[in-house]
Design an enzyme around this catalytic site. Structure first.
Site, PDB file in Angstrom:
ATOM      1  N   HIS A 189       0.831  -1.210   0.000  1.00 25.55           N
ATOM      2  CA  HIS A 189       0.000   0.000   0.000  1.00 25.55           C
ATOM      3  C   HIS A 189       0.865   1.259   0.000  1.00 25.55           C
ATOM      4  O   HIS A 189       0.984   1.957   1.005  1.00 25.55           O
ATOM      5  CB  HIS A 189      -0.957  -0.004   1.195  1.00 25.55           C
ATOM      6  CG  HIS A 189      -2.097  -0.944   1.001  1.00 25.55           C
ATOM      7  ND1 HIS A 189      -2.188  -2.155   1.644  1.00 25.55           N
ATOM      8  CD2 HIS A 189      -3.187  -0.853   0.200  1.00 25.55           C
ATOM      9  CE1 HIS A 189      -3.299  -2.771   1.255  1.00 25.55           C
ATOM     10  NE2 HIS A 189      -3.919  -2.004   0.385  1.00 25.55           N
ATOM     11  N   ASP A 339      -8.890  -1.200  -8.260  1.00 27.74           N
ATOM     12  CA  ASP A 339      -8.192  -1.445  -7.001  1.00 27.74           C
ATOM     13  C   ASP A 339      -7.720  -2.888  -6.864  1.00 27.74           C
ATOM     14  O   ASP A 339      -6.702  -3.151  -6.235  1.00 27.74           O
ATOM     15  CB  ASP A 339      -9.135  -1.079  -5.837  1.00 27.74           C
ATOM     16  CG  ASP A 339      -8.400  -0.972  -4.513  1.00 27.74           C
ATOM     17  OD1 ASP A 339      -7.172  -0.773  -4.535  1.00 27.74           O
ATOM     18  OD2 ASP A 339      -9.060  -1.073  -3.466  1.00 27.74           O
TER      19      ASP A 339
HETATM   20 ZN   LIG Z   1      -5.934   0.110  -2.959  1.00 31.44          ZN
END
Ligand SMILES: [Zn+2]
Length: 465
Positions: A189, A339
């Site tokens: 991330h 995503d």
């Molecule tokens: Zn993400």
């Protein structure tokens, strides 16, 4: 009293830090002196805007973990001043290298990027709409500035900078701050993931159904949401924050904790940089609100809710893209796909993402073991492998979503993504035949006897968001 002084090579300039005024950094370059007042106090101001204080980070009574250092290797826990100085350099570096974005000739002697790398990065941007776009290579070619360069390029390419009359300095500052607020210590991330999601979003925005119906406002929102959707991600998931009594969990009442934080962080940067100060107040408030709705949709624990809504619309064939709320829903689905599209990329790229996300899972598991907390699903490196984690994720999360997306947008890109997904799953299955078998049969792991495999993947899948 000057505590820190560093002289540029060839005495071109100097940076001074005055301990009596900790909000100021003095930079002297080529005879000019620039004072970056308040840059250091930004964190405090942003945190107070969103309703919590920086000294409450890591509020677990036993752990006292500062999440910014969780995945730190080279840096010590007390490295925040160094990080802030890096941010300043990054901003400066970005301004100096911005000729790449403008296509302007090289004039500045203090350039950071090597000429060849600039040229190669620029070449890559010509194919920014390709599904094979190698974001890792692009990040190296841009000296770790992939998110800034890519997002700026896309906003420019869509004509949004001109259309919304965005101030170039404010926009660049906003993008640099966004990039810097991602934790580059996180294996997964980090800003490269955000850049990758933004690039995928661009690919979806170009799909005929969307390209024909989306407004410039929709496109602006889609790109901004993609770039900021994981802002300030701590590298651990929501259940971890809840069980360690982290202040963010309390602040957002254990509900979409990370997504709310990403959204509020993005709003903090929009307000700080005054990026939309030229727009009517109701428009900038609408941008903030819709940005929240898009980012909150990436909460993987609400995956089934979004997916069944999408399925119902497709079954009834009632999506009307002339309708603003339907377009917004499609943008939400597009961002959700972007995503978690890693398993739909070519194997060479997909494999790298798989390794990175599993590294982050296992790192969380190691912390849980160390502090004798219950180990989260998929985070125990002794009970899971990269292959087993990936096969479960593909089977229960990625395949159902992309199957519906392909029904909605039946294009060559959708078929390409499904093709890669099948091949990548087969590759992981070949490495882990038992994991493939157990996923299909719904066999549970020790310690999670009552869990369905899909719920285990979904609960942990929040790390993917
Ligand atoms: Zn993400």
């Amino acid at each position: 009293m000057i505590l820190f002084r560093w002289i540029f090579s060839k005495r071109r300039g100097a940076i001074s830090y005055d301990s009596s005024d900790q909000t100021a950094l003095y930079i002297r370059m080529l005879g000019a002196c620039v004072i970056f007042k308040q840059l250091f106090s930004r964190d405090v101001r942003v945190r107070s805007q969103v309703g919590f204080e920086p000294d409450r980070r890591g509020s677990h009574p036993y752990l006292g973990v500062d999440f910014r250092t969780l995945h730190s290797r080279a840096e010590s826990a007390g490295s925040i001043p160094a990080r802030r100085i890096r941010r300043l350099f990054s901003f400066q570096r970005h301004l100096l290298s911005s000729r790449l974005l403008r296509g302007a000739p090289h004039l500045n002697p203090l350039h950071i990027l090597d000429e060849d790398y600039c040229g190669q990065a620029k070449c890559m941007l010509e194919k920014v709409g390709s599904w094979n776009f190698d974001i890792f290579l692009f990040d190296r070619l841009t000296n770790g500035n992939s998110l800034v360069f890519l997002t700026f390029n896309l906003l420019n390419q869509y004509g949004l900078i001109e259309l919304f009359q965005l101030d170039m300095v404010k926009l660049r500052r906003f993008l640099v701050l966004v990039q810097e607020d991602y934790h580059n210590q996180n294996p997964y991330h980090n800003a490269v993931h955000a850049a990758d999601v933004t690039q995928a979003m661009h690919c979806y925005l170009r799909e005929p159904k969307l390209a024909q119906s989306l407004t410039s406002f929709d496109i602006l929102l889609g790109l901004l949401a993609a770039a900021t959707h994981d802002l300030d991600h701590p590298g651990v998931n929501q259940p971890f924050l809840i069980k360690t009594n982290h202040y963010l969990a309390a602040l957002y009442r254990n509900t979409s904790v990370l997504e709310n934080h990403h959204w509020r962080s993005a709003v903090g940067l929009l307000r700080e940089t005054e990026l939309f100060s030229n727009l009517p107040a109701e428009d900038s408030l609408s941008i903030e609100r819709q940005l929240g709705s898009l980012i909150l949709a990436t909460d993987i624990s609400r995956q089934n809710e979004y997916l069944s809504r999408f399925r119902t619309h497709l079954d009834e064939d009632d999506l009307c893209l002339g309708n603003a709320s339907h377009r917004h829903f499609v943008l939400q689905m597009a961002l959700k796909c972007a995503d978690i599209c890693n398993p739909c990329r070519p194997w060479e790229l997909s494999k790298q993402w798989s390794e990175k996300v599993t590294e982050e899972f296992f790192h969380q598991g190691d912390i849980e073991k160390k502090y004798k907390l219950e180990i989260s699903p998929l985070c125990d490196s002794e009970a899971n492998t990269i292959a087993s984690v990936q096969i479960g994720f593909m089977t229960y999360v990625v395949e159902p979503l992309f199957a519906e997306w392909a029904r909605f947008s039946d294009t060559r890109l959708s078929q390409t993504m499904l093709g890669h997904l099948g091949l990548n799953k087969a590759s992981w299955s070949a490495m882990e035949p038992e994991a493939s078998g157990s996923s299909e049969e719904g066999e549970s792991e020790p310690g999670h006897a009552t869990d369905e495999p899909s719920s285990r993947v979904l609960s942990q899948g929040s790390q993917e968001s």
